[in-house]
Structures are given as structure tokens and as C-alpha cells.
Design a protein around this motif. Structure first.
Motif, short mmCIF file in Angstrom:
data_model
loop_
_atom_site.label_atom_id
_atom_site.label_comp_id
_atom_site.label_asym_id
_atom_site.label_seq_id
_atom_site.Cartn_x
_atom_site.Cartn_y
_atom_site.Cartn_z
N ASN A 349 0.81 -1.22 0.00
CA ASN A 349 0.00 0.00 0.00
C ASN A 349 0.84 1.26 0.00
O ASN A 349 0.49 2.25 -0.65
CB ASN A 349 -0.93 0.00 1.22
CG ASN A 349 -1.98 -1.09 1.13
OD1 ASN A 349 -2.46 -1.39 0.05
ND2 ASN A 349 -2.33 -1.69 2.27
N LYS A 350 1.95 1.24 0.75
CA LYS A 350 2.81 2.43 0.82
C LYS A 350 4.26 1.98 0.87
O LYS A 350 4.93 2.06 1.90
CB LYS A 350 2.46 3.26 2.06
CG LYS A 350 2.85 4.73 1.91
CD LYS A 350 2.04 5.41 0.81
CE LYS A 350 2.53 6.83 0.56
NZ LYS A 350 1.89 7.42 -0.64
N PRO A 351 4.78 1.51 -0.26
CA PRO A 351 6.18 1.06 -0.26
C PRO A 351 7.14 2.23 -0.09
O PRO A 351 6.82 3.38 -0.41
CB PRO A 351 6.33 0.42 -1.64
CG PRO A 351 5.27 1.05 -2.48
CD PRO A 351 4.14 1.36 -1.57
N GLU A 352 8.31 1.92 0.44
CA GLU A 352 9.37 2.91 0.66
C GLU A 352 10.63 2.45 -0.06
O GLU A 352 10.76 1.28 -0.40
CB GLU A 352 9.65 3.05 2.16
CG GLU A 352 8.46 3.53 2.97
CD GLU A 352 8.73 3.53 4.46
OE1 GLU A 352 9.93 3.63 4.85
OE2 GLU A 352 7.78 3.43 5.25
N PRO A 353 11.57 3.35 -0.29
CA PRO A 353 12.82 2.94 -0.93
C PRO A 353 13.50 1.80 -0.16
O PRO A 353 13.47 1.77 1.08
CB PRO A 353 13.67 4.21 -0.88
CG PRO A 353 12.67 5.32 -0.89
CD PRO A 353 11.51 4.81 -0.06
N ILE A 354 14.07 0.88 -0.92
CA ILE A 354 14.84 -0.22 -0.32
C ILE A 354 16.31 0.20 -0.32
O ILE A 354 16.88 0.48 -1.38
CB ILE A 354 14.65 -1.52 -1.13
CG1 ILE A 354 13.19 -1.99 -1.06
CG2 ILE A 354 15.59 -2.61 -0.63
CD1 ILE A 354 12.88 -3.17 -1.96
N THR A 355 16.89 0.26 0.85
CA THR A 355 18.26 0.77 1.00
C THR A 355 19.20 -0.33 1.50
O THR A 355 18.88 -1.04 2.45
CB THR A 355 18.30 1.94 1.99
OG1 THR A 355 17.45 2.99 1.50
CG2 THR A 355 19.71 2.48 2.14
N PHE A 356 20.33 -0.44 0.82
CA PHE A 356 21.41 -1.32 1.25
C PHE A 356 22.62 -0.49 1.63
O PHE A 356 22.92 0.51 0.96
CB PHE A 356 21.80 -2.30 0.14
CG PHE A 356 20.73 -3.29 -0.21
CD1 PHE A 356 20.61 -4.49 0.47
CD2 PHE A 356 19.81 -3.02 -1.22
CE1 PHE A 356 19.62 -5.41 0.15
CE2 PHE A 356 18.82 -3.91 -1.56
CZ PHE A 356 18.72 -5.11 -0.86
N GLU A 357 23.30 -0.91 2.70
CA GLU A 357 24.58 -0.31 3.06
C GLU A 357 25.68 -1.32 2.80
O GLU A 357 25.52 -2.52 3.07
CB GLU A 357 24.60 0.12 4.52
CG GLU A 357 23.85 1.41 4.78
CD GLU A 357 24.01 1.90 6.21
OE1 GLU A 357 24.64 1.19 7.04
OE2 GLU A 357 23.50 3.00 6.51
N ILE A 358 26.78 -0.84 2.26
CA ILE A 358 27.93 -1.69 1.97
C ILE A 358 29.09 -1.20 2.81
O ILE A 358 29.57 -0.08 2.65
CB ILE A 358 28.27 -1.65 0.47
CG1 ILE A 358 27.11 -2.24 -0.33
CG2 ILE A 358 29.54 -2.46 0.19
CD1 ILE A 358 26.83 -1.57 -1.61
N THR A 359 29.50 -2.04 3.75
CA THR A 359 30.61 -1.74 4.65
C THR A 359 31.58 -2.91 4.62
O THR A 359 31.37 -3.89 3.91
CB THR A 359 30.12 -1.51 6.09
OG1 THR A 359 29.56 -2.75 6.57
CG2 THR A 359 29.05 -0.42 6.15
N SER A 360 32.63 -2.82 5.41
CA SER A 360 33.61 -3.92 5.45
C SER A 360 32.96 -5.22 5.91
O SER A 360 33.45 -6.30 5.61
CB SER A 360 34.77 -3.55 6.37
OG SER A 360 34.30 -3.31 7.68
N GLY A 361 31.84 -5.12 6.62
CA GLY A 361 31.15 -6.32 7.10
C GLY A 361 30.26 -6.97 6.06
O GLY A 361 29.79 -8.09 6.25
N GLY A 362 30.00 -6.28 4.94
CA GLY A 362 29.17 -6.88 3.90
C GLY A 362 28.07 -5.96 3.43
O GLY A 362 28.08 -4.75 3.67
#
Length: 385
Positions: A349-362
Motif C-alpha cells: 500500500n505504501k512502499p518505501e525505498p529499499i536501501t542497502f549499506e555496503i561496509t567492510s562487514g558486507g
């Protein structure tokens, strides 16, 4: 300070808009799909992309993207772009709060194609004009592939300007090359071009989906490396060409992925020419690609919701539940984490942006508990590697 990159997928329906925000602050936007009045109506699920991106840029105190890449010229990858961005070829498309593009990335097909309907005249023709203008001026653009027809168009223009036929060669990037302007040492990222090949524009009529941009995006985070496959609406034939060519040149590491933006809104045609009754059976080299997923990998479908209900199995247009099941099968096989759909998170009904973070851990999927709330990692931290 530790490296932290972001990859953000925006809920724009069956369309694509993805932003990469690098640890050092540079921003790369892939495609742009603003659904007009539909996006600006708060009762509809599609995001108001213009307002969202402008607010994001304002927080970063900037009015530009370092790169805007259009994977191809289909409307669901360019809609609203010529009203949002500043175009250098005519003053009428400048000023008035327009967002600047420091460098435009386009497939060669976008400079060669002819417009064949009114929608394209509104959007595509202006982008084609902008790309041609920047190429002629020799700045602010990279063109991917240099088919003979494009060279033949450009050469007399350069001659008239008193320049050599090779004066723009530095603005062309071929498949199999690392894109200039970014480096793992300086920017903690590099873009390896998988497609288009010259043949995509040199075998008769241009087929956009075959000539679309495909990249391996390699991030460095405090010495660790992670790979993102950014794919336009490539067909299974094009994807098999990519796998075959990459294997031939012994660049298999460029097929590996921690994050995969799958082609064409989860269409079965990115996997095979046969949809399958319950699940699509991918072509052999597509299977090879899917098995290149790393442990803890994610797949993202930039598409409408893909429910597993009876009626969805007969659906003609993408997304296809049969394709989703195939992707989920191979994601599970490689020990991946989750298959995500842009128009399903956190709800349809109200999707939001899908965010990924990329760090040394993955690669970590970051979710907010509600609109405006601080982001939290809801998945457990990925294994390093």
C-alpha cells in the motif's frame, strides 16, 4: 572513518530508478521513472520520485548528480526526466530548480534510435538531443559502444568543426572495459561494462533491451570487496552473451554478485523463452550466472508486487511469479538472504525505498520502522568476505 556506501532502489511501479551514494559523497543515478500525477497523488503507492530525490540532494547540499545513467530509452526508464534534469542543449530546459547532470551515461543506441510514437517524442527525443549535443561538444558524457553507424554520423560533424575523426574516442566505452572517472583507490568503486556490444547496434534494427547498459559495480569498503549487478531490461539472449564473453576472457569474477538488480521487472524473458507452468527453467548460462551469487546475497526486483496466487500464473506482462520462483530457488542454492520487490516493502500500500549499506562487514539491508523514522538493520549482519 570507515567506508560506507549505499544502493537505494525506489518504488516506481514497473520501472527503474536506483541511486548509488558512495562513501566519499559522489552520487550515481541509474534511470529515472516519475509517474506524473500518479506519483504525486498520496493515495497511490508509487513514490513521488522528484520530491524524494530533491529532498535527498538538499540534505547533501547539492543540486546535481555526478552521473546519471539511462540504461535504455523505454519510457519506464526515462519518464519525467526531461522536466527534472537540466539539459545543456537548450536554455528552455535550464534553471527553475532543475537538477544538473555532471556526466551523462547512455548506450550508443540512444543516439541512433528514431522516435516512433508520441511518448518518445516527449522524452526520448530530448534525451537523444542532449546526448548528441554533449558528444559533439566533447564533455559531460560517456557513450557505451561505438558502432559504425554512430561513427559515420559523428565524423562529418567533427570534420566541419576542424577536428579529427578520433577526437571523441575518449568518450566511448566498450564492453569489457572499466569505466573511466572512478577507481577503487580514489572512489572505492569501479564500474565494469558488460554490455552493450557493438553488434547490438550493428545488426539491422536496434533492439533496445538487447542494447541496454549492464554493469558490474565493485565496491571497496575498508579493503573488502562487494559486487553489484546493475542490469537494464536485458533479454536472456543478451545475458547469455554476457556470461559467454566474460567466461571467454576469464573475467568470471565480474559475474559474481552480492546484490543483483534483475532485468526487466522480473520478466521470465530474462531467464528463458519459456515461462514454465509453475516456475521458469533458466537457460544454461543464466543458471551459471545465478549460481555466481555469493553467500548472504540479495536479489531486487524493480516491479509491481508479485503475489503467489492462482491468477498471477497466467499474467502476460511482467512481473511473472514463475520467474520469481526461479530466482528464489537459485538464491537459496547459493545461501543468499532475500528476494525483495520494490513495490512490496514494507507493504504494497505504501512502499518505501529499499536501501542497502555496503561496509567492510558486507551488504546489509537497511529498513526504517516508519516513514521519517531512523533506519535500522533488521537483518542480522552479513558474514564478511
Amino acid at each position: 572513518m570507515a567506508d560506507k556506501h549505499q544502493v537505494i532502489f525506489y518504488p516506481v511501479g514497473n520501472g527503474d530508478t536506483t541511486q548509488i551514494v558512495l562513501s566519499g559523497g559522489r552520487r550515481v543515478l541509474f534511470d529515472f521513472c516519475h509517474r506524473g500525477d500518479k506519483a504525486e497523488d498520496p493515495s497511490t503507492p508509487e513514490i513521488d520520485l522528484k520530491a524524494t530525490l530533491k529532498a535527498d540532494l538538499k540534505k547533501a547540499d547539492r543540486d546535481y548528480f555526478d552521473v546519471v545513467a539511462f540504461t535504455h530509452a523505454d519510457l519506464d526508464h526515462i519518464q519525467g526526466s526531461t522536466e527534472f534534469f537540466e539539459l545543456q542543449h537548450a536554455k528552455i530546459y535550464q534553471g527553475e530548480g532543475r537538477i544538473k547532470i555532471r556526466e551523462l551515461w547512455v548506450p550508443a543506441a540512444m543516439l541512433l534510435e528514431k522516435a516512433d510514437n508520441d511518448h518518445q517524442k516527449e522524452e526520448f527525443v530530448l534525451l537523444r538531443q542532449e546526448a548528441r549535443h554533449r558528444l559533439i561538444e566533447g564533455k559531460g558524457i560517456l557513450v557505451f559502444s561505438k558502432p559504425p553507424d554512430l561513427a559515420a554520423w559523428l565524423e562529418p560533424i567533427l570534420k566541419e568543426r576542424g577536428e579529427s575523426a578520433s577526437a571523441r574516442d575518449h568518450l566511448f566505452v566498450d564492453a569489457g572495459q572499466v569505466v573511466p572517472g572512478f577507481s577503487l583507490d580514489t572512489d572505492k568503486v569501479e564500474f565494469f561494462c558488460h554490455s552493450p556490444f557493438i553488434k547490438h547496434c550493428d545488426e539491422g534494427d536496434i533492439v533496445r533491451n538487447e542494447a541496454s547498459l549492464v554493469f558490474n559495480v565493485r565496491f571497496r569498503a575498508d579493503g573488502a570487496h562487494y559486487d553489484y549487478l546493475e542490469v537494464g531490461d536485458a533479454t536472456w539472449e543478451s545475458m547469455e552473451d554476457i556470461v559467454k564473453t566474460t567466461q571467454y576472457h576469464k573475467n568470471e569474477d565480474r559475474l559474481a554478485w552480492d546484490l543483483y538488480n534483475i532485468p526487466h521487472h522480473c520478466s521470465y524473458l530474462a531467464l528463458s523463452d519459456e515461462k514454465g507452468e509453475k516456475e521458469t527453467e533458466p537457460k544454461p548460462l543464466i543458471k551459471d550466472l545465478l549460481r555466481m551469487g555469493k553467500p548472504d546475497a540479495y536479489i531486487v526486483s524493480c516491479s509491481k508486487p508479485i503475489p503467489d496466487i492462482k491468477d498471477s500464473y497466467a499474467q502476460t506482462q511482467p512481473p511473472h511469479i514463475q520467474a520469481r520462483k526461479a530466482y528464489e530457488r537459485y538464491l537459496k542454492e547459493v545461501g543468499g538472504r532475500k528476494f525483495l520487490v520494490t513495490m512490496e516493502e514494507p507493504n504494497a500500500n505504501k512502499p518505501e525505498p529499499i536501501t542497502f549499506e555496503i561496509t567492510s562487514g558486507g551488504v546489509s539491508w537497511i529498513r526504517s520502522t516508519s516513514i521519517g523514522a531512523p533506519a535500522v538493520i533488521l537483518s542480522s549482519p552479513p558474514r564478511a568476505g
